[in-house]
Structure formats: structure tokens, C-alpha cells
Design a protein around this motif. Structure first.
Motif, mmCIF file in Angstrom:
data_model
loop_
_atom_site.group_PDB
_atom_site.id
_atom_site.type_symbol
_atom_site.label_atom_id
_atom_site.label_comp_id
_atom_site.label_asym_id
_atom_site.label_seq_id
_atom_site.Cartn_x
_atom_site.Cartn_y
_atom_site.Cartn_z
ATOM 1 N N SER A 168 -3.731 3.490 -1.722
ATOM 2 C CA SER A 168 -3.854 2.580 -2.857
ATOM 3 C C SER A 168 -3.403 1.198 -2.398
ATOM 4 N N THR A 218 -10.280 6.401 -0.101
ATOM 5 C CA THR A 218 -10.196 7.746 0.452
ATOM 6 C C THR A 218 -10.284 7.640 1.972
ATOM 7 N N TRP A 267 0.837 -1.201 0.000
ATOM 8 C CA TRP A 267 0.000 0.000 0.000
ATOM 9 C C TRP A 267 0.871 1.250 0.000
ATOM 10 N N THR A 325 -14.392 3.660 -0.781
ATOM 11 C CA THR A 325 -13.970 3.465 -2.158
ATOM 12 C C THR A 325 -15.185 3.139 -3.016
ATOM 13 N N ILE A 335 -1.582 8.171 -1.418
ATOM 14 C CA ILE A 335 -1.748 8.913 -2.668
ATOM 15 C C ILE A 335 -2.621 10.138 -2.402
ATOM 16 N N THR A 369 -7.175 -4.485 -7.168
ATOM 17 C CA THR A 369 -6.536 -3.239 -6.771
ATOM 18 C C THR A 369 -7.623 -2.219 -6.452
ATOM 19 N N SER A 370 -7.410 -1.438 -5.400
ATOM 20 C CA SER A 370 -8.415 -0.430 -5.033
ATOM 21 C C SER A 370 -7.743 0.799 -4.431
ATOM 22 N N GLU A 371 -8.444 1.924 -4.521
ATOM 23 C CA GLU A 371 -7.994 3.172 -3.921
ATOM 24 C C GLU A 371 -9.043 3.619 -2.925
#
Length: 140
Positions: free
Chosen positions: A91, A114, A81, A127, A84, A110-112
Motif C-alpha cells: 500500500s 499486488t 508504504w 494495481t 498488506i 493512494t494505491s495498493e
């Protein structure tokens, strides 16, 4: 030139403070999909323990997601991780292979995320994955 150096040093300090706040052992407390409580669905596939740390050998941030599922079996997922979006999001890049998991968590997903709230003892993130909004609350 001096202003640029100060700006870089300040950004590095903010990143270090954020990393130190995130590092640690957490337990999942809430998990929703499009506002609907889905913690039991999550626990059918994955365990409740999250460990955010730093791997000195590989020199990168690592997340292990492990524990006992509802059926009594144990699973472990590993992620690299990174912070970002000005240290306001995480991420997750999965390191496992296979198909197990649920929603944005699982091998090959894969994930981002907040960061909604990063307190002394909690981490709340959100997310969007496959058109659905996921919220997760973790507590130390």
C-alpha cells in the motif's frame, strides 16, 4: 498459547524476509496501462528511480520515486508504504502535495499494488486505478 506465539513469530519472520527482499534501489523497466506500453507517458511526468527503504527517524518504510523526466526536469515523490494482504501487496500512501504524476503515481494518489514477482533483482507489481490496470516492472 504456544501455538499462537509460534504463528506470530513465523508471520513476523516472513514479513522481515519480504521487507529485506524489497529494500533497495530500482529502475523502472516496464510500465503498461491496460496492456499497452506506457513507459514514455510515465517518463513525461516522473523519473525512473525507485528507492524502497526504512526511515529510522520516523520508523516507517519509505519510498522515494525520483529522477529526470523526458523534458530534463527532475521530480521526486515520497511515499510511506506498508505490506498488506499477508505480505502479498504494498500500500502506497503519498506524502507530497500537488497534482503532478501519472496514473496511480502522484501527489494525493493512494494505491495498493499486488506483488506479482519478487525476485532477487526485480519487483513486478499490478494495481487497478480509476478502472485501468497498471503493471510495473522494477529492476535492481
Amino acid at each position: 498459547m504456544m501455538l499462537v506465539i509460534v504463528a506470530i513469530a513465523t508471520a513476523c519472520d516472513k514479513t522481515e524476509r519480504t521487507l529485506k527482499k524489497i529494500y533497495g534501489e530500482y529502475t523502472i523497466k516496464n510500465y503498461t496501462v491496460d496492456g499497452v506500453d506506457s513507459l514514455s507517458l510515465y517518463m513525461d511526468s516522473l523519473g525512473c528511480a525507485f528507492h524502497f527503504g526504512y526511515d529510522d527517524y520516523d520508523r516507517k518504510e519509505m519510498l522515494s520515486l525520483s529522477g529526470q523526466r523526458t523534458d530534463g526536469k527532475t521530480t521526486t515523490l515520497y511515499y510511506e508504504w506498508i505490506l498488506i494482504n499477508n505480505d502479498n501487496a504494498i500500500s502506497l500512501n503519498p506524502l507530497n502535495h500537488g497534482v503532478y504524476g501519472t496514473g496511480p503515481f502522484g501527489a494525493g494518489r493512494t494505491s495498493e499494488w499486488t506483488i506479482i514477482d519478487l525476485g532477487k533483482n526485480n519487483l513486478i507489481m499490478q494495481t487497478t486505478y480509476n478502472g485501468k490496470q497498471y503493471n510495473i516492472e522494477l529492476r535492481k
